[in-house]
Design a protein around this motif. Structure first.
Motif, PDB file in Angstrom:
ATOM      1  N   LEU A  69       0.826  -1.205   0.000  1.00 18.24           N
ATOM      2  CA  LEU A  69       0.000   0.000   0.000  1.00 18.24           C
ATOM      3  C   LEU A  69       0.861   1.257   0.000  1.00 18.24           C
ATOM      4  N   SER A  70       1.970   1.226   0.726  1.00 15.91           N
ATOM      5  CA  SER A  70       2.855   2.393   0.746  1.00 15.91           C
ATOM      6  C   SER A  70       3.472   2.621  -0.629  1.00 15.91           C
ATOM      7  N   ALA A  71       3.776   1.532  -1.336  1.00 19.53           N
ATOM      8  CA  ALA A  71       4.347   1.654  -2.682  1.00 19.53           C
ATOM      9  C   ALA A  71       3.347   2.275  -3.646  1.00 19.53           C
ATOM     10  N   ALA A  72       2.060   2.030  -3.418  1.00 17.72           N
ATOM     11  CA  ALA A  72       1.026   2.550  -4.317  1.00 17.72           C
ATOM     12  C   ALA A  72       0.922   4.067  -4.253  1.00 17.72           C
ATOM     13  N   ASN A  73       1.356   4.660  -3.151  1.00 12.72           N
ATOM     14  CA  ASN A  73       1.216   6.108  -2.975  1.00 12.72           C
ATOM     15  C   ASN A  73       2.549   6.847  -2.982  1.00 12.72           C
ATOM     16  N   THR A  74       3.618   6.166  -3.339  1.00  9.43           N
ATOM     17  CA  THR A  74       4.943   6.774  -3.276  1.00  9.43           C
ATOM     18  C   THR A  74       5.023   8.049  -4.111  1.00  9.43           C
ATOM     19  N   GLY A  75       5.451   9.128  -3.475  1.00 15.87           N
ATOM     20  CA  GLY A  75       5.654  10.387  -4.179  1.00 15.87           C
ATOM     21  C   GLY A  75       4.423  11.259  -4.319  1.00 15.87           C
ATOM     22  N   PHE A  76       3.235  10.687  -4.108  1.00 17.25           N
ATOM     23  CA  PHE A  76       2.009  11.456  -4.337  1.00 17.25           C
ATOM     24  C   PHE A  76       1.843  12.558  -3.294  1.00 17.25           C
ATOM     25  N   VAL A  77       2.168  12.254  -2.042  1.00 14.23           N
ATOM     26  CA  VAL A  77       2.019  13.241  -0.970  1.00 14.23           C
ATOM     27  C   VAL A  77       2.898  14.457  -1.239  1.00 14.23           C
ATOM     28  N   GLU A  78       4.162  14.205  -1.563  1.00 14.32           N
ATOM     29  CA  GLU A  78       5.091  15.299  -1.819  1.00 14.32           C
ATOM     30  C   GLU A  78       4.643  16.132  -3.021  1.00 14.32           C
TER      31      GLU A  78
END
Length: 202
Positions: A69-78
């Motif tokens: 799940l963490s890989a699915a959102n990598t970079g999106f927050v930043e």
């Protein structure tokens, strides 16, 4: 208690090392998932590939589900924070800014790695259910980015904008897959956001 000049850099170094280790574990796990499937990958294999013990794995991720799940959102927050920090809040309403900025950020979901992660998340009933957590995290991140820029706006209103935006993204992703990715994901998202603007008169 006052922090000495030497303590702060040491704390920062420890945090950087922790983030580097977390990223190494995530990369190792994702690589194994893509090679041999989610169900075919064990925690022992991930730990060995990352050069850590099985016990150490749990200091960074509570489960291999959370790693995926963490890989699915990598970079999106930043990317969200950077995009909305530059928005002219004085001249744009939150919903207008969301409709303008969100389509610029979705190309990351069109990469081969993101597509492979999406296939993994849809490969079992359990993971399909957990995929909802990915979208909930996106909503939270978008809501936080809006709140940081429009500090005087009702948080509930900003939450509603975020939920609408991520809902539009989910519909766009469904349409994009149904279209066999003939048009860019941003094109499908623009269509959904246009419908949203029409419905709220924005």
């Amino acid at each position: 208690m006052t922090t000495s000049p030497t303590q702060e850099p040491a704390q920062g170094l420890r945090e950087r090392k922790r983030q580097q280790t977390r990223q190494a574990i995530a990369s190792a796990g994702l690589g194994l998932f893509l090679q041999q499937g989610y169900d075919g990958t064990t925690l022992d294999q991930i730990a060995a590939a990352a050069g850590i013990s099985r016990r150490s794995f749990f200091a960074y991720f509570p489960s291999k589900e959370e790693l995926l799940l963490s890989a699915a959102n990598t970079g999106f927050v930043e990317a969200l924070r950077t995009a909305f920090a530059a928005v002219p809040a004085a001249t744009l309403r939150p919903v207008e800014a969301m409709c303008r900025e969100l389509p610029k950020l979705v190309s990351r979901f069109e990469s081969e790695e993101s597509l492979a992660i999406d296939r993994l998340l849809r490969s079992s009933e359990t993971l399909r259910a957990r995929k909802q957590a990915v979208f909930m995290e996106m909503e939270n991140n978008l809501s936080d980015a809006l709140a940081a820029r429009w500090r005087d706006t009702d948080p509930q209103a900003l939450r509603l904008v975020a939920m609408s935006g991520i809902g539009a993204l989910r519909l766009a992703m469904d349409a994009w897959r149904g279209d066999h990715r003939q048009a860019a994901l941003s094109v499908h998202l623009d269509r959904q956001l246009a419908l949203l603007r029409q419905s709220v008169g924005a």
